[in-house]
Design a protein around this motif. Structure first.
Motif, PDB file in Angstrom:
ATOM      1  N   ASP A 123       7.118  33.341 -25.541  1.00 24.50           N
ATOM      2  CA  ASP A 123       6.785  34.429 -24.631  1.00 24.50           C
ATOM      3  C   ASP A 123       6.076  33.840 -23.422  1.00 24.50           C
ATOM      4  OD1 ASP A 123       5.856  36.604 -23.276  1.00 24.50           O
ATOM      5  OD2 ASP A 123       4.893  37.546 -25.004  1.00 24.50           O
ATOM      6  N   ARG A 126       2.961  35.469 -21.836  1.00 22.33           N
ATOM      7  CA  ARG A 126       1.653  35.403 -22.478  1.00 22.33           C
ATOM      8  C   ARG A 126       1.050  33.990 -22.478  1.00 22.33           C
ATOM      9  NH1 ARG A 126      -0.454  38.296 -26.615  1.00 22.33           N
ATOM     10  NH2 ARG A 126      -1.956  36.617 -26.471  1.00 22.33           N
ATOM     11  N   THR A 127       1.900  33.012 -22.290  1.00 25.23           N
ATOM     12  CA  THR A 127       1.469  31.629 -22.482  1.00 25.23           C
ATOM     13  C   THR A 127       0.791  31.074 -21.236  1.00 25.23           C
ATOM     14  OG1 THR A 127       3.258  31.275 -24.052  1.00 25.23           O
ATOM     15  CG2 THR A 127       2.262  29.315 -23.058  1.00 25.23           C
TER      16      THR A 127
ATOM     17  N   ASP B  67      -6.702  34.541 -28.906  1.00 26.42           N
ATOM     18  CA  ASP B  67      -6.428  35.909 -28.544  1.00 26.42           C
ATOM     19  C   ASP B  67      -7.717  36.546 -28.053  1.00 26.42           C
ATOM     20  OD1 ASP B  67      -5.108  38.240 -28.307  1.00 26.42           O
ATOM     21  OD2 ASP B  67      -4.211  38.131 -30.297  1.00 26.42           O
ATOM     22  N   LYS B  92       1.642  30.326 -31.495  1.00 21.57           N
ATOM     23  CA  LYS B  92       0.990  31.493 -32.082  1.00 21.57           C
ATOM     24  C   LYS B  92       1.965  32.660 -32.103  1.00 21.57           C
ATOM     25  CE  LYS B  92      -2.441  34.455 -32.991  1.00 21.57           C
ATOM     26  NZ  LYS B  92      -3.292  34.417 -34.181  1.00 21.57           N
ATOM     27  N   CYS B  93       2.206  33.180 -33.283  1.00 19.20           N
ATOM     28  CA  CYS B  93       3.100  34.335 -33.371  1.00 19.20           C
ATOM     29  C   CYS B  93       2.346  35.598 -32.991  1.00 19.20           C
ATOM     30  CB  CYS B  93       3.664  34.473 -34.777  1.00 19.20           C
ATOM     31  SG  CYS B  93       4.749  35.921 -34.918  1.00 19.20           S
ATOM     32  N   GLU B  94       2.911  36.308 -32.044  1.00 14.68           N
ATOM     33  CA  GLU B  94       2.242  37.506 -31.541  1.00 14.68           C
ATOM     34  C   GLU B  94       2.340  38.664 -32.526  1.00 14.68           C
ATOM     35  OE1 GLU B  94       4.557  37.295 -27.728  1.00 14.68           O
ATOM     36  OE2 GLU B  94       2.595  37.789 -26.895  1.00 14.68           O
ATOM     37  N   LYS B  95       3.271  38.544 -33.465  1.00 17.27           N
ATOM     38  CA  LYS B  95       3.467  39.664 -34.378  1.00 17.27           C
ATOM     39  C   LYS B  95       2.651  39.491 -35.659  1.00 17.27           C
ATOM     40  CE  LYS B  95       7.222  42.600 -36.039  1.00 17.27           C
ATOM     41  NZ  LYS B  95       8.698  42.685 -36.173  1.00 17.27           N
ATOM     42  N   TYR B 130       2.563  31.200 -26.971  1.00 20.49           N
ATOM     43  CA  TYR B 130       2.729  32.487 -27.624  1.00 20.49           C
ATOM     44  C   TYR B 130       4.198  32.842 -27.756  1.00 20.49           C
ATOM     45  CZ  TYR B 130      -2.207  33.183 -26.895  1.00 20.49           C
ATOM     46  OH  TYR B 130      -3.557  33.054 -26.937  1.00 20.49           O
TER      47      TYR B 130
END
Lengths: 137, 137
Positions: A123, A126-127, B67, B92-95, B130
């Motif tokens: 993403d 977001r990064t 985060d 990092k997994c956002e989910k 992300y």
DNA sequence: TTGCGTGCAAAGGTTTTGCATGGCA
DNA sequence: TGCCATGCAAAACCTTTGCACGCAA
């Protein structure tokens, strides 16, 4: 998350107009509140936070977490990036705090690489890349 | 920043031993406090924060800001990475929130690219990618 | 003995939440 | 009218700070 806005309220419209007018800048929730106070508009801070969250969910703005103990900042999504296909990356200088926008095709490839080789869907919105900018290094 | 530890205190030793024992895991300041309470050790939270800060300055541990509104997490520096020259990236997994360690030479090139082409000295320790992990995407 | 490290408690700043009211559809 | 959005105030949360005491060197 999730709560897509269903109603078109005055507050939402004002907020959107403001964010659009400062597209390309990085705005904190506090900036938004201050702006509204300046304008004599009365908008509660919880509304600001809730609307910002909705707008992020809807993909209308992006949220960047730059640092622990500095507030999150928001930015109107650059519509051109859809047209040009350019992905915008963010570089953050750890020393002077500057946030740099970067359009770079080579960097864009890392998204593909992460997906093809590591099954990770990057993403880019977001990064944030941390490091030292030209002046500070 | 700056304050390199000059004294070797009991608290510092215990903290270091603990962090070493969970090398590879991501530990929050709160985790540390909880661990000490469990062990019947009395260490003030301010000491924990101050020591963690020192250890980051000394390069003994790394700090990751994953985060907004989740606490910073810390991780013992992988000494092997100095030997192998492998840089460790963090996805990092956002989910699901999972934090993934990734060693990848191709990715390591982006540091060089950012420096050569954009005069930006990437800090891979601080940078978190992300996106969505395999299971969540 | 010197002065850094510690512990406690309080403050700081950002973001979230509860609840009654207001306003869109 | 039905329900979502709003506003206010309070709470939650992580982290930092002030100050007196303790302890390493």
């Amino acid at each position: 998350m999730n709560s897509r806005s269903k109603y078109k309220t005055k507050q939402r419209e004002i907020l959107l107009t403001y964010l659009e007018s400062v597209a390309g800048e990085h705005i904190t929730a506090n900036d938004v509140c201050a702006y509204f106070k300046e304008q004599g508009e009365n908008i509660g801070q919880s509304t600001v936070y809730r609307q910002l969250e909705s707008l992020v969910d809807e993909g209308i703005i992006n949220k960047y977490i730059i640092d622990a103990n500095s507030p999150a900042c928001f930015e109107y999504v650059d519509k051109d990036s859809h047209v040009t296909g350019h992905t915008c990356f963010h570089l953050k200088c750890e020393k002077c705090g500057k946030l740099i926008h970067l359009h770079c095709d080579e960097l864009s490839d890392i998204g593909d690489h992460l997906y093809d080789e590591h099954n990770f869907r990057l993403d880019t919105k977001r990064t944030v890349f941390y490091g030292l900018c030209e002046e500070c290094s």
